[in-house]
Design a protein around this motif. Structure first.
Motif: not given
Length: 132
Positions: A19-22, A25-26, A31-34
């Motif tokens: 959830s946090w990473l989504e 990413h949004q 960002d390739r790392d994310t």
């Protein structure tokens, strides 16, 4: 946590990470790392789901990762994205899709040991590196 028999806690932690990473990413889709960390979190979530025998939930997590990774991974040579993409394709048993990617990576002599081991575990032949 899952390996310690704490599957519910492991699932909640993985879901929170996804959830946090989504959200990150949004906010920063390029960002390739994310993208890489989100894919890895989804791979982990799928593995946690698969432990108690919920293959359908595992596939949902892995298909989610495949869906957002595919467009970016097709346009990059970065192992940051190719490695989780290969992992997802192997987990989903999409042999015809993963084979050309493995060949490309192996041709650069860039195939990570973990991916080679995963291929062997799945019974998939590792592409032979071709000399130019």
């Amino acid at each position: 946590l899952a390996e310690q028999g704490r599957s519910a806690e492991a699932r909640r932690s993985a879901e929170q990470a996804v959830s946090w990473l989504e959200a990150l990413h949004q906010a920063e889709p390029a960002d390739r790392d994310t993208a890489s960390w989100l894919a890895k979190a989804l791979i982990l979530l799928g593995r946690i789901e698969r432990r108690p025998g919920d293959a359908a939930a595992a596939i949902v997590a892995w298909e989610h990762a495949r869906g957002f990774l595919e467009p970016a991974a097709r346009e990059t040579a970065s192992m940051k994205l190719l490695e989780p993409w290969v992992e997802v394709l192997l987990l989903l048993q999409r042999w015809d899709e993963v084979r050309p990617i493995l060949e490309k990576v192996q041709s650069r002599n860039d195939l990570p040991t973990e991916i080679a081991d995963r291929c062997r575990k799945e019974g998939m032949a590792i592409p032979v590196r071709r000399e130019p």
